[in-house]
Design an enzyme around this catalytic site. Structure first.
Site, PDB file in Angstrom:
ATOM      1  N   TYR A   1      15.470 -26.541  62.052  1.00  0.00           N
ATOM      2  CA  TYR A   1      16.227 -26.968  63.124  1.00  0.00           C
ATOM      3  C   TYR A   1      16.690 -25.798  63.907  1.00  0.00           C
ATOM      4  O   TYR A   1      17.882 -25.011  63.671  1.00  0.00           O
ATOM      5  CB  TYR A   1      17.442 -27.932  62.798  1.00  0.00           C
ATOM      6  CG  TYR A   1      16.723 -29.371  62.220  1.00  0.00           C
ATOM      7  CD1 TYR A   1      15.596 -29.658  62.369  1.00  0.00           C
ATOM      8  CD2 TYR A   1      17.728 -29.979  61.621  1.00  0.00           C
ATOM      9  CE1 TYR A   1      15.372 -31.061  61.871  1.00  0.00           C
ATOM     10  CE2 TYR A   1      17.450 -31.313  61.260  1.00  0.00           C
ATOM     11  CZ  TYR A   1      16.120 -31.843  61.213  1.00  0.00           C
ATOM     12  OH  TYR A   1      15.861 -32.939  60.760  1.00  0.00           O
TER      13      TYR A   1
ATOM     14  N   LYS B   1      10.140 -30.030  58.301  1.00  0.00           N
ATOM     15  CA  LYS B   1      10.485 -31.203  58.836  1.00  0.00           C
ATOM     16  C   LYS B   1      11.291 -30.670  60.419  1.00  0.00           C
ATOM     17  O   LYS B   1      12.201 -29.740  60.332  1.00  0.00           O
ATOM     18  CB  LYS B   1      11.632 -31.940  58.046  1.00  0.00           C
ATOM     19  CG  LYS B   1      12.459 -33.174  58.752  1.00  0.00           C
ATOM     20  CD  LYS B   1      13.450 -33.570  57.966  1.00  0.00           C
ATOM     21  CE  LYS B   1      13.921 -34.720  58.597  1.00  0.00           C
ATOM     22  NZ  LYS B   1      14.966 -35.518  57.674  1.00  0.00           N
TER      23      LYS B   1
ATOM     24  N   GLY C   1      15.356 -41.344  58.645  1.00  0.00           N
ATOM     25  CA  GLY C   1      16.639 -42.078  58.113  1.00  0.00           C
ATOM     26  C   GLY C   1      16.948 -43.161  58.956  1.00  0.00           C
ATOM     27  O   GLY C   1      16.677 -44.345  58.502  1.00  0.00           O
TER      28      GLY C   1
HETATM   29  P1  FBP Z   1      17.012 -39.194  60.992  1.00  0.00           P
HETATM   30  O1  FBP Z   1      15.635 -39.627  60.676  1.00  0.00           O
HETATM   31  O2  FBP Z   1      18.101 -40.113  60.747  1.00  0.00           O
HETATM   32  O3  FBP Z   1      17.121 -38.374  62.016  1.00  0.00           O
HETATM   33  O4  FBP Z   1      17.279 -38.349  59.752  1.00  0.00           O
HETATM   34  C1  FBP Z   1      16.578 -36.929  59.777  1.00  0.00           C
HETATM   35  C2  FBP Z   1      17.837 -35.884  59.515  1.00  0.00           C
HETATM   36  O5  FBP Z   1      17.196 -34.513  59.336  1.00  0.00           O
HETATM   37  C3  FBP Z   1      18.699 -36.115  58.158  1.00  0.00           C
HETATM   38  O6  FBP Z   1      17.891 -35.658  57.248  1.00  0.00           O
HETATM   39  C4  FBP Z   1      19.757 -35.294  58.747  1.00  0.00           C
HETATM   40  O7  FBP Z   1      20.969 -35.781  58.077  1.00  0.00           O
HETATM   41  C5  FBP Z   1      19.888 -35.330  59.950  1.00  0.00           C
HETATM   42  O8  FBP Z   1      18.584 -35.791  60.489  1.00  0.00           O
HETATM   43  C6  FBP Z   1      20.532 -34.439  60.697  1.00  0.00           C
HETATM   44  O9  FBP Z   1      20.784 -34.778  62.043  1.00  0.00           O
HETATM   45  P2  FBP Z   1      21.135 -33.910  63.216  1.00  0.00           P
HETATM   46  O10 FBP Z   1      19.948 -33.894  64.200  1.00  0.00           O
HETATM   47  O11 FBP Z   1      22.282 -34.457  64.074  1.00  0.00           O
HETATM   48  O12 FBP Z   1      21.497 -32.430  62.740  1.00  0.00           O
END
Ligand code: FBP
Length: 262
Positions: free
Chosen positions: A141, A172, A226
């Site tokens: 990310y 991911k 999620g």
């Molecule tokens: P979601 O499918 O709910 O978006 O979950 C994916 C995820 O990567 C989770 O594993 C993590 O807790 C969350 O999104 C992180 O969210 P953010 O984008 O706010 O950092």
């Protein structure tokens, strides 16, 4: 040369992982009376036939029942602190194995002021996990004040490539908005399998499933999802529709009607 260990969890090359590390990442604000209970998530993971469930170590210790493979998320952070994000491990690969993990997960915020620390810790995790033949999933990310648009296709492709460079088996990443530019994300990841993060609950099923279909059409391997599952009023029906698209290659309309969502 080590082949990609993610095939242990995804023998067909495709998979659906049920993510539930939101309790630390966002706090209980993401949950309702039902989804706040990790036992409910274990049940959805099993009945929805997910290839794995994603827990932090505290949940794994108290709720993991062994009926679905476990991806143990080794690091995590809260939203309580301001500034560029940094997330450090709170659990080792050995500990994860002792809790029953079949794979480990770790988030790197490339572009953050703290990218170096996370790169270096992730390097140790990849070394430990691969020595034990455990697949590693990277939550990749790009975040922090240097990242102007985290959804820009070239930024997401860069995130996928970081996974390949750092030794992940799967990454991911967020969706780019179209299968055309998600193809480049998949290509940039090379032999690393690419999974889409679900994101906040979509306005409607068709919109969400269209993104999922875009990921598969672009050569992606599936989802680590999620909120779009456990915030859904029918988690098992949406799981069924996801399986139709990801595992069976169905179209959106067909997936919705066979899951009873149309
Ligand atoms: P979601 O499918 O709910 O978006 O979950 C994916 C995820 O990567 C989770 O594993 C993590 O807790 C969350 O999104 C992180 O969210 P953010 O984008 O706010 O950092």
């Amino acid at each position: 040369m080590k082949d990609n260990l993610i095939y242990k969890l995804a023998p067909s090359g495709k998979a659906l992982f049920l993510a539930y590390d939101h309790g630390i990442e966002h706090g209980p604000t993401d949950f309702n009376e039902t989804s706040v209970d990790p036992a409910f998530i274990m049940d959805v993971a099993e009945k929805g036939q997910f290839e794995a469930v994603v827990f932090q170590k505290g949940l794994a210790e108290k709720y993991y029942n062994g009926r679905v493979p476990l991806i143990l998320k080794l690091n995590g952070k809260t939203q309580l602190r301001e500034g560029d994000p940094v997330s450090r491990a709170v659990c080792s690969v050995e500990e994860a194995l002792s809790l029953g993990a079949a794979a480990v997960g770790y988030t790197v915020y490339a572009g953050s002021d703290f990218e170096r620390e996370m790169f270096s810790e992730f390097g140790e995790i990849v070394r430990d996990a691969h020595r034990l033949d455990i697949p590693v999933v990277l939550w990749s990310y790009p975040r922090g004040h240097s990242i102007k648009d985290r959804f820009a296709p070239e930024v997401i492709a860069y995130a996928a490539r970081v996974g390949l460079e750092l030794g992940a088996d799967a990454v991911k990443v967020e969706y780019t908005g179209s299968p055309e530019n998600f193809k480049w994300v998949v290509k940039s990841a090379g032999k690393v399998k690419v999974f889409m993060a679900g994101g906040p609950k979509a306005a409607n099923d068709e919109a969400f499933l269209t993104q999922v279909k875009g990921v598969i059409d672009a050569g992606g391997s599936g989802l680590a999802v999620g909120r779009n599952v456990w915030q859904h009023k029918e988690p098992l029906k949406i799981s069924r529709a996801l399986r139709s698209i990801v595992m069976e290659g169905k179209g959106v309309k067909e997936a919705m009607s066979s899951a009873g969502l149309a």
